[in-house]
Design an enzyme around this catalytic site. Sequence first.
Site, PDB file in Angstrom:
ATOM      1  CE  LYS A 152      -4.314  -1.706   1.376  1.00 47.25           C
ATOM      2  NZ  LYS A 152      -5.669  -1.656   2.069  1.00 47.25           N
TER       3      LYS A 152
ATOM      4  CE  LYS B 176      -6.871  -8.112  -1.418  1.00 49.97           C
ATOM      5  NZ  LYS B 176      -7.422  -7.815  -0.057  1.00 49.97           N
TER       6      LYS B 176
ATOM      7  CE  LYS C 200     -13.653  -3.959   1.923  1.00 49.02           C
ATOM      8  NZ  LYS C 200     -12.496  -3.283   2.458  1.00 49.02           N
TER       9      LYS C 200
HETATM   10  P1  ATP Z   1      -9.384  -3.329   0.237  1.00 49.22           P
HETATM   11  O1  ATP Z   1      -9.694  -4.235  -0.885  1.00 49.22           O
HETATM   12  O2  ATP Z   1     -10.442  -2.097   0.595  1.00 49.22           O
HETATM   13  O3  ATP Z   1      -7.866  -2.797   0.279  1.00 49.22           O
HETATM   14  P2  ATP Z   1      -9.319  -5.628   1.680  1.00 49.22           P
HETATM   15  O4  ATP Z   1     -10.557  -6.471   0.856  1.00 49.22           O
HETATM   16  O5  ATP Z   1      -8.195  -6.429   1.425  1.00 49.22           O
HETATM   17  O6  ATP Z   1      -9.356  -4.041   1.558  1.00 49.22           O
HETATM   18  P3  ATP Z   1     -11.202  -5.959   3.942  1.00 49.22           P
HETATM   19  O7  ATP Z   1     -11.929  -5.466   3.337  1.00 49.22           O
HETATM   20  O8  ATP Z   1     -10.866  -5.645   5.512  1.00 49.22           O
HETATM   21  O9  ATP Z   1      -9.667  -5.880   3.128  1.00 49.22           O
HETATM   22  O10 ATP Z   1     -10.913  -7.701   3.823  1.00 49.22           O
HETATM   23  C1  ATP Z   1     -11.873  -8.412   4.862  1.00 49.22           C
HETATM   24  C2  ATP Z   1     -11.802  -9.838   4.678  1.00 49.22           C
HETATM   25  O11 ATP Z   1     -12.084 -10.273   3.306  1.00 49.22           O
HETATM   26  C3  ATP Z   1     -10.651 -10.441   5.052  1.00 49.22           C
HETATM   27  O12 ATP Z   1     -10.677 -11.558   5.779  1.00 49.22           O
HETATM   28  C4  ATP Z   1      -9.839 -10.633   3.792  1.00 49.22           C
HETATM   29  O13 ATP Z   1      -8.918 -11.579   3.842  1.00 49.22           O
HETATM   30  C5  ATP Z   1     -10.828 -11.082   2.917  1.00 49.22           C
HETATM   31  N1  ATP Z   1     -10.568 -10.782   1.598  1.00 49.22           N
HETATM   32  C6  ATP Z   1     -10.657  -9.486   0.799  1.00 49.22           C
HETATM   33  N2  ATP Z   1     -10.365  -9.717  -0.476  1.00 49.22           N
HETATM   34  C7  ATP Z   1     -10.383 -10.979  -0.604  1.00 49.22           C
HETATM   35  C8  ATP Z   1     -10.092 -11.929  -1.775  1.00 49.22           C
HETATM   36  N3  ATP Z   1      -9.819 -11.074  -2.887  1.00 49.22           N
HETATM   37  N4  ATP Z   1     -10.183 -13.211  -1.761  1.00 49.22           N
HETATM   38  C9  ATP Z   1     -10.337 -13.623  -0.608  1.00 49.22           C
HETATM   39  N5  ATP Z   1     -10.529 -13.091   0.630  1.00 49.22           N
HETATM   40  C10 ATP Z   1     -10.595 -11.692   0.662  1.00 49.22           C
END
Ligand code: ATP
Length: 335
Positions: free
Chosen positions: A116, A199, A202
């Site tokens: 990040k 990955k 969101k």
């Molecule tokens: P951002 O995408 O906004 O940077 P993030 O999606 O990585 O954030 P969180 O929104 O806090 O972070 O993630 C919440 C949960 O969802 C965590 O348990 C994370 O491991 C899971 N998660 C997020 N993205 C994925 C993905 N692409 N595949 C599987 N699990 C995910």
Amino acid sequence: MSHETQPVLFSGIQPSGHLTIGHYAGALRNWVRLQHEYDCLFCIVDLHAITVRQDPATFAERCLSFAAQYIAVGIDPQASTIFLQSHVPAHTELTWLLNCNAYVGELSRMTQFKAKTQGKTDKTIGVGLFDYPVLMAADILLYQTQLVPVGADQKQHLELTRDIAIRMNHHYGPLFTVPEGFFPEVGARIMSLQDPANKMSKSDPNANNYVALLDSPETMRKKIRRAVTDATPGITYEPDARPGVANLLNIYGAFTGESPAALAERYADKGNAALKHDLAEVIVEALQPFQQRYHDLMTNRDYLVALLRQGAQSAQQRALPTLRATYERMGFLPA
Ligand code: ATP
Ligand code: LTN
């Protein structure tokens, strides 16, 4: 089983961007699956979300929307505690105590921090982003948590949480339960639809990279149809050689419970188009009742606000014994 005898489960998601099928596969569906075997706290980690700038005009609304999505996906608000992190001051208080037992070296090694801040200079990297994993450790350790269901990207943060817990237990005597991670076999890391090397995220500025849980059926179908695959005929499950196809099979498996390898066999003689078509229908069908429940819940804001208040009160009560014990063991004069 009554909650008193159940082990504690804690997990959280940041209210930033849109919840996606990645969150469903990696986290939410396991929360739903585990909620009756554990004493669960599901947090909307709003303090984590501000490590990246959020628009104050829409932030509160997004927090409420995330609460509605937790319930709509199947979390029973009567059985589990749903709350906002910022409503429970014990989280930030314990963070300070943990900060003084965490090292710059270990935080500097966090891959999420490195990713990040890539390309940025020290003048523009927020201290909050650096300290993010310590706040996460506080979330978990406050409740004597045993299980933390998260996606694979959180493994390193969980290891750090365990290290801090073990270190403090050693210095001050037993204070914290050392938590275990729960990572799903299928769907622990769903990749971007347009760039399967990264990955699915969101907060991605390109909305074609993810399917949001609240996307319309037409948008879902279009995004899956346009997902990057390859020109090899037939379907096989080869994550290294065919990451785009493997990602679609992982998503499919997360939604139906089938193994990606078994799905690949079923589709062996078919093409990408058939796989994409069926996958889109599986997702649309699975999320239709979710979306209906979500929209119903959002018409009852008073209910959601009251539920979050109640959740916060209960969480704060539950957090206090561990917070007080930590102050005490560190030698503070009791207030
Ligand atoms: P951002 O995408 O906004 O940077 P993030 O999606 O990585 O954030 P969180 O929104 O806090 O972070 O993630 C919440 C949960 O969802 C965590 O348990 C994370 O491991 C899971 N998660 C997020 N993205 C994925 C993905 N692409 N595949 C599987 N699990 C995910
Ligand atoms: N860092 C996590 C979100 C998070 C979390 C937690 C997950 C914050 N606190 C406590 C589990 C337990 C992420 O997924 N980005």
